[in-house]
Design an enzyme around this catalytic site. Structure first.
Site, PDB file in Angstrom:
ATOM      1  N   TYR A   2       0.863  -1.192   0.000  1.00 22.57           N
ATOM      2  CA  TYR A   2       0.000   0.000   0.000  1.00 22.57           C
ATOM      3  C   TYR A   2       0.892   1.232   0.000  1.00 22.57           C
ATOM      4  CZ  TYR A   2      -3.946   2.996   1.537  1.00 22.57           C
ATOM      5  OH  TYR A   2      -4.920   3.971   1.643  1.00 22.57           O
ATOM      6  N   LYS A  42      -1.446  -1.208  -4.191  1.00 24.52           N
ATOM      7  CA  LYS A  42      -2.399  -0.114  -4.346  1.00 24.52           C
ATOM      8  C   LYS A  42      -1.601   1.179  -4.337  1.00 24.52           C
ATOM      9  CE  LYS A  42      -6.187   2.406  -2.116  1.00 24.52           C
ATOM     10  NZ  LYS A  42      -6.992   2.616  -0.885  1.00 24.52           N
TER      11      LYS A  42
END
Length: 329
Positions: free
Chosen positions: A148, A177
């Site tokens: 992330y 992400k």
């Protein structure tokens, strides 16, 4: 843990965590959480991210985290969504605590973990240190993990595309992400010849970048606006929104661009107010969580400025409201 697949391509929602008032302060509102989760699944959302930045993971205890995942998994199973993709976020700084959260998330019913890059010492951390942190987590994780990268909540820690290429070749790291505006970095990762993209999937964290991100190989979006307008984002992903504009547009691409324009305008609410804007949109548009509260230090309920502030966003949201209604029909 054996080698595993990344989350399927599509649109995911980083769901907000819903709270209710109690004599002791605030507690999890499991009923609202379940209602929202099932609504999103029925609307075509590919999967949910629980306990991310939008999910206020930093405001929850370990017990609350586990209870939330169990409740959502149970609600989805009851509604017929067996094995529905659930990604559990972690926002801890140490390898050991991250591993603990990942084990608890697996036991509660999540299939993947989303690990926020540790940013406390960002100004003096080298790329090698970040690689060692993620590889250390992956080595012992109970779940396959995703990287992330969200500089806005991790002290502007940087993960370069070269670093992501190295992490992508770890069989236990299955995706990322990217919640930043650098479409060039999306391109360098999602189209990298050094990455096996059947085993490592790149997602944008910004719905306002969905169309350009897909054109450079991204597998979809993990997007906050989709919490209130799920069919619109799913429609943009799989080209259903093009049917809305195709009569007026010169080509399917032009029609898709019109859809992206509408989404990008509405996404400004999320950019401005983050989780508060997402929750307010869910309340106003879906009538879910209307009695919910927030956990301090976030404002107790609604947007700062109240009705006057919300009214400013009506023109920006109107077009996606129309799209959502047409796709619902």
């Amino acid at each position: 843990m054996s080698e595993v697949a990344p989350p399927p391509r599509g649109v995911y929602v980083p769901v907000p965590t819903w709270f209710k008032s109690s004599p002791s302060g605030t507690t999890l509102d499991h009923n609202t959480q379940a209602t929202h989760a099932v609504y999103l699944a029925r609307a075509g959302i590919c999967g949910l991210v629980l306990l991310g930045s939008t999910g206020e993971a930093v405001h929850l205890t370990s017990t609350e985290r586990t209870d939330l995942i169990k409740n959502v998994r149970s609600a989805l199973n009851t509604a017929g969504f067996l094995d529905y993709p659930l990604i559990a976020g972690t926002a801890t700084q140490s390898v050991a605590e991250t591993l603990q959260h990942l084990k608890e998330a697996k036991d509660a019913g999540a299939q993947w973990g989303l690990c926020l890059a540790p940013g406390y010492f960002a100004p003096v951390v080298a790329q090698q240190g970040l690689v060692e942190w993620f590889e250390g987590v992956a080595e012992e994780s109970a779940l396959p993990i995703m990287v992330y990268h969200y500089p806005g909540v991790s002290n502007n820690v940087a993960l370069t595309p070269k670093t992501m290429e190295r992490l992508a070749n770890n069989p236990k790291i299955v995706g990322c992400k990217l919640s930043h505006g650098s479409i060039d970095d999306h391109t360098l990762i999602a189209l990298s010849k050094s990455i096996d993209h059947t085993k490592f999937r790149t997602f944008t964290g910004l719905g306002q970048q969905l169309l350009p991100a897909m054109t450079v190989g991204c597998g979809g979006a993990i997007d906050g606006l989709a919490a209130a307008f799920p069919r619109t984002l799913v429609g943009l992903f799989d080209n259903r929104t093009t049917k809305i504009w195709i009569q007026e547009a010169e080509s399917p691409l032009a029609a898709a661009r019109d859809g992206q324009l509408a989404v990008s305008r509405a996404e400004k609410l999320v950019v401005q107010w983050g989780v508060l804007g997402i929750k307010e949109a869910v309340r106003r548009v879906l009538s879910i969580g209307v009695d919910s509260v927030s956990r301090p230090p976030l404002q107790d309920h609604g947007l700062p400025g109240g009705e006057e502030e919300w009214s400013k966003w009506s023109p920006e949201l109107q077009e996606v409201r129309v799209i959502e209604e047409r796709l619902s029909g």
